[in-house]
Structure formats: C-alpha cells, structure tokens
Write a protein that holds these residues in place. Structure first.
Motif, PDB file in Angstrom:
ATOM      1  N   ALA A  39       0.672  -1.224   0.095  1.00 22.82           N
ATOM      2  CA  ALA A  39       0.159  -0.052   0.042  1.00 22.82           C
ATOM      3  C   ALA A  39       0.919   1.202  -0.054  1.00 22.82           C
ATOM      4  O   ALA A  39       0.300   2.274  -0.043  1.00 22.82           O
ATOM      5  CB  ALA A  39      -0.949   0.107   1.243  1.00 22.82           C
ATOM      6  N   GLY A  40       2.109   1.075   0.310  1.00 20.76           N
ATOM      7  CA  GLY A  40       3.001   2.406  -0.067  1.00 20.76           C
ATOM      8  C   GLY A  40       3.498   2.933   1.471  1.00 20.76           C
ATOM      9  O   GLY A  40       4.088   3.875   1.579  1.00 20.76           O
ATOM     10  N   LYS A  41       3.111   2.071   2.492  1.00 22.35           N
ATOM     11  CA  LYS A  41       3.579   2.413   3.906  1.00 22.35           C
ATOM     12  C   LYS A  41       5.226   2.537   4.035  1.00 22.35           C
ATOM     13  O   LYS A  41       5.583   3.445   4.736  1.00 22.35           O
ATOM     14  CB  LYS A  41       3.295   1.157   5.037  1.00 22.35           C
ATOM     15  N   SER A  42       5.995   1.542   3.703  1.00 22.04           N
ATOM     16  CA  SER A  42       7.209   1.673   3.702  1.00 22.04           C
ATOM     17  C   SER A  42       7.889   2.674   2.838  1.00 22.04           C
ATOM     18  O   SER A  42       8.922   3.073   3.115  1.00 22.04           O
ATOM     19  CB  SER A  42       8.019   0.595   3.480  1.00 22.04           C
ATOM     20  N   THR A  43       7.258   3.093   1.549  1.00 21.64           N
ATOM     21  CA  THR A  43       7.520   4.007   0.838  1.00 21.64           C
ATOM     22  C   THR A  43       7.639   5.675   1.430  1.00 21.64           C
ATOM     23  O   THR A  43       8.373   6.373   1.264  1.00 21.64           O
ATOM     24  CB  THR A  43       6.805   4.063  -0.356  1.00 21.64           C
ATOM     25  N   ILE A  44       6.664   5.626   2.529  1.00 24.29           N
ATOM     26  CA  ILE A  44       6.439   6.820   3.035  1.00 24.29           C
ATOM     27  C   ILE A  44       7.746   6.906   4.030  1.00 24.29           C
ATOM     28  O   ILE A  44       8.239   8.189   4.225  1.00 24.29           O
ATOM     29  CB  ILE A  44       5.156   6.829   4.006  1.00 24.29           C
TER      30      ILE A  44
END
Length: 243
Positions: A39-44
């Motif tokens: 979902a993009g959590k680590s990308t944040i």
C-alpha cells in the motif's frame, strides 16, 4: 511540528503508489501507518528520511537527526554490539572524531541502559535473541539523539511477549526524547499500545485518519475489514478471487 507531509505523490515504473497524501506528526506523537501489503507504507518512511524522492508534494522535517529502525534489525554481523551502536558516531562526518573512545563507551552504555540491555557491548549479533537484536537496533537508532524516529515493522517476527517489550520501549523512547515517531505496522497491539493517531493507506490514498480508539471502536468499512481480517470488504487483495 516535526514532520509535515503535503500532497505527496510517488510512482515507480509508471505505477502510482501514493497520490496526494497529506499528514503531520508533532513532537512527542507516534503515528501508525497501516494498510495492506504494497500500500506504500514503507515508501512513506523512505520518503521522509530521504532515501527516495517524491514526484510531487512536500515533506518538511524539523532540523535534527532522523533515525530509522529497520524491520529485521539490520545489525552488522561482523561487528559486536558496541561497534554496531557506535558506528554512526565513528563514521558520519558530523560526528567523526567528536568523541573520545571513553566517551563513546559511556554513550553506548547509556543507550543500552535505556533499552534494558546493560553490559552486552562485547556480544555479537548472533549471540542475541531476535528481541534483543531489535532492542540493540533501537539503541543504535537513538545514539545520535534524533528528533525523528521511523520504525519499519518493529515487531515483525517476534513472539507476543517480545512484541510487548518492544512496544513498551517505543513508548519509552518517545517519552525520553520527545521525537516525532512514525511506525509502519500490521499489528493491532502495536497500534493500541504505542500510537497517538493512525492513518490507513489503500489504493494510493489515505482512507482513514484518526485515533486508535476511534479506529477500533468505530472507524469505517476499511478499518473494520483490517481489524477483523476479512477477505470481503472494500480492500481487494490480489490472488483471493475478490478483485
């Protein structure tokens, strides 16, 4: 305010991961970032600490050091506990040659005491349990007295008791340093025990923003699906036949 994210958008190879995402984290607050895998959590986290750059939008982080606690400790296998924790103070140009060896020993001992691991400076990572390795990684993260701490799945792979210990130390470090903290997690106990507020990501957007109490007691259709671990719901998981 320590972290302010405004209208953040990020794509990889033409696929949008985050689209117009905004949130803030004040000093002394812990934000939990939740959502399905991918979902993009680590990308944040990578965007906040500068490991990758946004396509558009703005990230404002208050001056000071940013610490990152990785999912599986990421200790240097060939270095003992002291060398792992002191690494940043010895190698980063802003700290290099700032401290004597005795001062480094005192700083490392102080940080180990904060995470409940006194007297293990000479141990090698392979001699420690998973929970102890995680706490050493906490000591390494706070050795520079950061004003921002980022945690990527801090309880991954740990048993429930070890997870509780780690959660307690996350709160303790918040109380000790008053940083803005962001935790990527799937674990409800971590959300309940540590977080002041929660955002949930799905399909590039924030689909919930609120407190852990509101999320668990009411929330919305997304949080209910997450909390109850349901396949059926607004969030579709690849390979389940529910897409």
């Amino acid at each position: 305010m320590s972290i302010e994210v405004k209208n953040l958008t990020k794509s990889f190879k033409g696929k949008t991961v985050l689209d117009n995402v905004s949130f803030n984290v004040n000093n002394g607050e812990i934000l939990a970032v939740v959502g399905l895998s991918g979902a993009g959590k680590s990308t944040i986290l990578k965007l906040i600490c500068g490991l990758t750059k946004p396509d558009s939008g703005e990230i404002i982080v208050s001056p000071g050091d940013i610490a990152m606690v990785f999912q599986y400790s990421a200790l240097f296998d060939s270095l003992n506990v002291f060398e792992n924790i002191a690494f940043a103070l010895k190698e980063r140009k802003e700290f290099k040659n700032k401290y004597t060896e005795q001062q480094l020993k005192e700083i490392v001992a102080q940080k180990l005491k904060l995470v409940g691991l006194e007297g293990i400076e000479d141990k090698m990572p392979h001699e420690l349990s998973g929970g102890m390795q995680k706490r050493v990684s906490f000591a390494r993260a706070i050795v520079t007295d950061p004003n921002t701490i980022l945690y990527d799945e801090p309880t991954a792979g740990l048993d429930p008791v070890s997870s509780t210990i780690i959660e307690d130390y996350i709160v303790r470090l918040r109380d000790e340093f008053n940083p803005a903290s962001v935790i990527v997690t799937h674990q409800l106990s971590t959300i309940q025990r540590c977080a002041d507020k929660v955002i949930m990501l799905y399909n590039t957007k924030i689909v919930y923003s609120g407190t852990p109490q509101d999320m668990i007691q009411g929330g919305n259709e997304y949080t209910k699906q997450f909390i109850n671990a349901c396949i059926d719901g607004p969030m579709k998981v690849a390979g389940t036949g529910s897409e």
